[in-house]
Scaffold this motif. Structure first.
Motif, PDB file in Angstrom:
ATOM      1  N   GLY A   1       2.806   8.308  -2.356  1.00 13.84           N
ATOM      2  CA  GLY A   1       2.615   8.375  -0.914  1.00 13.84           C
ATOM      3  C   GLY A   1       1.268   7.846  -0.466  1.00 13.84           C
ATOM      4  N   GLY A   2       0.420   7.459  -1.422  1.00 12.22           N
ATOM      5  CA  GLY A   2      -0.909   6.936  -1.100  1.00 12.22           C
ATOM      6  C   GLY A   2      -0.837   5.639  -0.311  1.00 12.22           C
ATOM      7  N   ARG A   3      -1.936   5.289   0.318  1.00 16.24           N
ATOM      8  CA  ARG A   3      -1.973   4.148   1.229  1.00 16.24           C
ATOM      9  C   ARG A   3      -2.933   3.061   0.758  1.00 16.24           C
ATOM     10  NH1 ARG A   3       2.111   4.496   4.736  1.00 16.24           N
ATOM     11  NH2 ARG A   3       0.949   3.125   6.080  1.00 16.24           N
ATOM     12  N   LEU A   4      -2.613   1.852   1.201  1.00 14.73           N
ATOM     13  CA  LEU A   4      -3.479   0.694   1.008  1.00 14.73           C
ATOM     14  C   LEU A   4      -3.825   0.167   2.393  1.00 14.73           C
ATOM     15  CD1 LEU A   4      -4.710  -1.622  -0.771  1.00 14.73           C
ATOM     16  CD2 LEU A   4      -2.506  -2.776  -0.533  1.00 14.73           C
TER      17      LEU A   4
ATOM     18  N   LEU B   1      -5.020  -7.073   9.223  1.00 13.80           N
ATOM     19  CA  LEU B   1      -5.002  -5.724   8.664  1.00 13.80           C
ATOM     20  C   LEU B   1      -3.710  -5.567   7.888  1.00 13.80           C
ATOM     21  CD1 LEU B   1      -5.989  -2.810   8.342  1.00 13.80           C
ATOM     22  CD2 LEU B   1      -4.818  -2.278  10.498  1.00 13.80           C
ATOM     23  N   LEU B   2      -3.814  -5.406   6.582  1.00 12.80           N
ATOM     24  CA  LEU B   2      -2.665  -5.170   5.717  1.00 12.80           C
ATOM     25  C   LEU B   2      -2.603  -3.687   5.444  1.00 12.80           C
ATOM     26  CD1 LEU B   2      -0.384  -5.925   3.657  1.00 12.80           C
ATOM     27  CD2 LEU B   2      -2.225  -6.171   1.971  1.00 12.80           C
ATOM     28  N   SER B   3      -1.460  -3.085   5.730  1.00 11.79           N
ATOM     29  CA  SER B   3      -1.274  -1.682   5.403  1.00 11.79           C
ATOM     30  C   SER B   3       0.020  -1.557   4.593  1.00 11.79           C
ATOM     31  CB  SER B   3      -1.193  -0.820   6.667  1.00 11.79           C
ATOM     32  OG  SER B   3      -0.120  -1.250   7.490  1.00 11.79           O
ATOM     33  N   ALA B   4       0.002  -0.653   3.633  1.00  6.93           N
ATOM     34  CA  ALA B   4       1.172  -0.441   2.774  1.00  6.93           C
ATOM     35  C   ALA B   4       1.064   0.957   2.178  1.00  6.93           C
ATOM     36  CB  ALA B   4       1.222  -1.500   1.669  1.00  6.93           C
ATOM     37  N   ARG B   5       2.144   1.390   1.532  1.00  8.42           N
ATOM     38  CA  ARG B   5       2.141   2.718   0.913  1.00  8.42           C
ATOM     39  C   ARG B   5       2.744   2.634  -0.478  1.00  8.42           C
ATOM     40  NH1 ARG B   5       6.982   5.107   0.526  1.00  8.42           N
ATOM     41  NH2 ARG B   5       8.666   4.172   1.721  1.00  8.42           N
TER      42      ARG B   5
ATOM     43  N   GLY C   1       4.051  -4.164  -5.871  1.00 11.65           N
ATOM     44  CA  GLY C   1       4.793  -2.908  -5.891  1.00 11.65           C
ATOM     45  C   GLY C   1       4.560  -1.998  -4.701  1.00 11.65           C
ATOM     46  N   TRP C   2       3.728  -2.408  -3.762  1.00 12.89           N
ATOM     47  CA  TRP C   2       3.495  -1.602  -2.562  1.00 12.89           C
ATOM     48  C   TRP C   2       4.724  -1.664  -1.670  1.00 12.89           C
ATOM     49  CZ3 TRP C   2      -0.633   1.525  -1.944  1.00 12.89           C
ATOM     50  CH2 TRP C   2      -1.738   1.314  -2.784  1.00 12.89           C
ATOM     51  N   ARG C   3       4.971  -0.593  -0.931  1.00 17.12           N
ATOM     52  CA  ARG C   3       6.126  -0.501  -0.031  1.00 17.12           C
ATOM     53  C   ARG C   3       5.682  -0.622   1.423  1.00 17.12           C
ATOM     54  NH1 ARG C   3       8.846  -1.564  -3.929  1.00 17.12           N
ATOM     55  NH2 ARG C   3       9.549  -0.004  -5.384  1.00 17.12           N
ATOM     56  N   ASP C   4       6.611  -1.081   2.250  1.00 20.79           N
ATOM     57  CA  ASP C   4       6.379  -1.171   3.696  1.00 20.79           C
ATOM     58  C   ASP C   4       5.114  -1.954   4.033  1.00 20.79           C
ATOM     59  OD1 ASP C   4       8.646   0.458   4.017  1.00 20.79           O
ATOM     60  OD2 ASP C   4       7.427   2.281   3.916  1.00 20.79           O
ATOM     61  N   ALA C   5       4.843  -3.017   3.278  1.00 24.86           N
ATOM     62  CA  ALA C   5       3.654  -3.837   3.549  1.00 24.86           C
ATOM     63  C   ALA C   5       3.785  -4.484   4.918  1.00 24.86           C
ATOM     64  CB  ALA C   5       3.491  -4.898   2.471  1.00 24.86           C
TER      65      ALA C   5
END
Length: 136
Positions: free
Chosen positions: A42-45, A130-134, A85-89
């Motif tokens: 569940g961690g974020r990038l 801004l790149l965000s992913a989980r 492998g990150w999700r919802d990028a």
């Protein structure tokens, strides 16, 4: 440290946050894979990267260690995160604080940036991505 091999314990962080780092890496997917290993489920990038096609960022043309910034397209950032492998990028255009640019152009650069963030057809001109992913 080495972004591709931090030697930190797995799942020891809630998030990885980087500003102006990815375009300095020869293997961004490998770094993002290592960062995925570091975060808990569940961690974020969150990555903030310059967009080379913004007028203010064109000042870096010819600066050798900044040339990879041209690889920082919204499509590439999203693809690298997904491949790692990150999700919802998701990549969103983000404005910058333009007084860091030439003072005489600050109002023009600020206007371009604000329009680029709000108008879909102009998003490629935004100063920052801004790149965000989980972690799934």
């Amino acid at each position: 440290g080495d972004a591709m091999d931090t030697q930190l314990p797995a799942e020891s962080f809630e998030a990885v946050i980087c500003v102006d780092v990815v375009h300095h890496l020869g293997r961004p997917v490998d770094a993002m894979r290592e960062w995925l290993r570091l975060v808990k489920p569940g961690g974020r990038l969150a990555l903030l990267e310059a967009n080379a096609f913004n007028l203010m960022n064109r000042a870096y043309l010819g600066v050798e260690f900044e040339l990879r910034v041209f690889l920082n397209t919204d499509d590439n950032l999203r693809a690298w995160a997904t491949e790692a492998g990150w999700r919802d990028a998701r990549v969103t255009p983000t404005p910058t604080y333009t007084p860091s640019g030439p003072p005489v152009l600050a109002k023009v650069l600020d206007l371009v940036d604000r329009v680029a963030v709000k108008v879909p057809s102009a998003r490629k001109l935004a100063a920052l991505w801004l790149l965000s992913a989980r972690k799934g």
